[in-house]
Design an enzyme around this catalytic site. Sequence first.
Site, short mmCIF file in Angstrom:
data_model
loop_
_atom_site.label_atom_id
_atom_site.label_comp_id
_atom_site.label_asym_id
_atom_site.label_seq_id
_atom_site.Cartn_x
_atom_site.Cartn_y
_atom_site.Cartn_z
N ARG A 122 0.58 -1.35 -0.47
CA ARG A 122 -0.04 -0.33 -0.10
C ARG A 122 0.70 1.13 -0.45
O ARG A 122 0.45 1.99 -0.92
CB ARG A 122 -1.12 0.33 1.38
CG ARG A 122 -1.68 1.06 1.94
CD ARG A 122 -3.00 0.88 2.78
NE ARG A 122 -3.30 -0.02 1.79
CZ ARG A 122 -4.42 0.46 1.39
NH1 ARG A 122 -5.01 1.61 0.93
NH2 ARG A 122 -5.77 -0.34 1.03
N ARG A 155 -10.40 3.85 -2.97
CA ARG A 155 -9.10 3.95 -2.46
C ARG A 155 -8.89 4.74 -0.54
O ARG A 155 -9.47 5.66 -1.05
CB ARG A 155 -8.14 3.63 -2.57
CG ARG A 155 -8.12 2.63 -4.03
CD ARG A 155 -7.79 1.26 -3.71
NE ARG A 155 -7.83 0.46 -4.43
CZ ARG A 155 -7.42 -0.41 -4.95
NH1 ARG A 155 -7.73 -1.30 -2.90
NH2 ARG A 155 -8.30 -2.04 -5.39
N ILE A 156 -8.14 3.83 0.45
CA ILE A 156 -8.31 4.71 1.32
C ILE A 156 -6.25 5.84 1.23
O ILE A 156 -5.84 4.64 0.71
CB ILE A 156 -8.58 4.43 2.73
CG1 ILE A 156 -9.81 4.11 2.65
CG2 ILE A 156 -7.54 5.34 3.84
CD1 ILE A 156 -10.44 5.17 3.69
N THR A 162 -16.63 12.70 -1.89
CA THR A 162 -17.76 12.81 -2.08
C THR A 162 -18.46 11.62 -1.45
O THR A 162 -17.91 10.82 -1.55
CB THR A 162 -18.64 12.78 -3.33
OG1 THR A 162 -18.12 11.63 -4.17
CG2 THR A 162 -17.75 13.89 -4.60
N HIS A 163 -19.94 11.68 -0.74
CA HIS A 163 -19.73 10.16 0.35
C HIS A 163 -21.56 10.08 -0.35
O HIS A 163 -22.58 11.13 0.38
CB HIS A 163 -19.17 10.25 1.13
CG HIS A 163 -19.71 9.09 2.36
ND1 HIS A 163 -19.26 7.57 1.94
CD2 HIS A 163 -20.58 8.87 2.92
CE1 HIS A 163 -19.61 6.77 2.83
NE2 HIS A 163 -20.56 7.33 3.58
N ASP A 204 -9.31 13.31 5.50
CA ASP A 204 -8.09 12.98 5.82
C ASP A 204 -7.68 11.63 5.47
O ASP A 204 -8.61 11.04 4.40
CB ASP A 204 -8.38 13.47 7.28
CG ASP A 204 -9.28 12.70 8.33
OD1 ASP A 204 -9.86 11.82 7.22
OD2 ASP A 204 -9.44 13.01 9.34
N ALA A 205 -7.20 11.20 6.17
CA ALA A 205 -6.61 9.46 5.71
C ALA A 205 -7.38 8.78 6.81
O ALA A 205 -7.71 7.11 6.56
CB ALA A 205 -4.99 9.35 6.59
N GLY A 206 -8.38 9.07 7.26
CA GLY A 206 -9.64 8.10 8.12
C GLY A 206 -10.99 7.86 7.03
O GLY A 206 -10.46 7.64 5.05
N ASP A 210 -13.61 8.32 4.96
CA ASP A 210 -14.79 8.97 4.79
C ASP A 210 -15.04 10.02 6.33
O ASP A 210 -16.00 11.05 6.25
CB ASP A 210 -16.04 8.82 5.19
CG ASP A 210 -16.26 7.67 3.55
OD1 ASP A 210 -15.69 7.92 3.32
OD2 ASP A 210 -16.48 6.45 3.84
C1 GRF Z 1 -20.37 7.62 -5.43
O1 GRF Z 1 -22.16 7.14 -5.03
C2 GRF Z 1 -19.76 7.92 -4.54
O2 GRF Z 1 -20.06 8.90 -3.70
C3 GRF Z 1 -19.63 6.38 -4.10
O3 GRF Z 1 -19.49 5.84 -5.39
C4 GRF Z 1 -20.47 6.50 -5.72
C5 GRF Z 1 -19.80 6.04 -7.43
O4 GRF Z 1 -20.35 6.99 -9.09
N1 GRF Z 1 -18.22 5.90 -3.13
P1 GRF Z 1 -19.77 6.85 -10.18
O5 GRF Z 1 -18.35 6.50 -10.14
O6 GRF Z 1 -19.66 8.91 -9.82
O7 GRF Z 1 -21.01 7.04 -10.95
#
Ligand code: GRF
Length: 192
Positions: A64, A90-91, A107-108, A140-142, A144
């Site tokens: 890694r 990946r983290i 984005t989550h 950060d490195a966590g 989400d």
């Molecule tokens: C998104 O919902 C993202 O937050 C999540 O996986 C999805 C990725 O979708 N981790 P895409 O590759 O942008 O279509």
Amino acid sequence: MRIVVLVSGTGSNLQAVIDAVKAGELDVDLAAVGADRSGTYGVERSAAAGIPTFVVDFKAYSDRSAWNAALTEAVAAYRPDVVVSSGFMRIVSADFIDVFGGRYLNTHPALLPAFPGAHGVRDALAYGVKVTGCTVHWADAGVDTGPIIAQEAVPVAETDTEETLHERIKAAERRLLVSTLRSLAAAPQSPN
Ligand code: GRF
């Protein structure tokens, strides 16, 4: 504002950024798109849009930390102001954050700090929440973790499956990512 976007999959959120830039609705320089494996549609669609692409294949590295160093170097070569993890599964390690911390956006598909991790949509549905959503935050490195910039709520329907819910969340995610980048481009800011 120069951005590098990292993807692992289809890149529909990335496509929203590409479309907004092309439509003149988002004033950022999409310097490059990178992936952690070859053959992603995200890289394919970026190349089709004329954006430079690169792959730092996780499987090609012995460990890694070697992969992380290669990723850091590949991203740094494009001198980004902001790095966007958009479906990048990946983290990254502390070494990457040492270089890009405070300007690494993620984005989550859940309302953090609830339901972090790779299965945020599935976990929210299994828990039985009536409202979930999406989060854009400085990563950060966590897993989400990091300061939240923006969130949008998405109601859960009785009939939702993980797929139907994720599609509605992704529609919100696309809006939120583009509007967040627009705000940052207008008035650059970060926690640092
Ligand atoms: C998104 O919902 C993202 O937050 C999540 O996986 C999805 C990725 O979708 N981790 P895409 O590759 O942008 O279509």
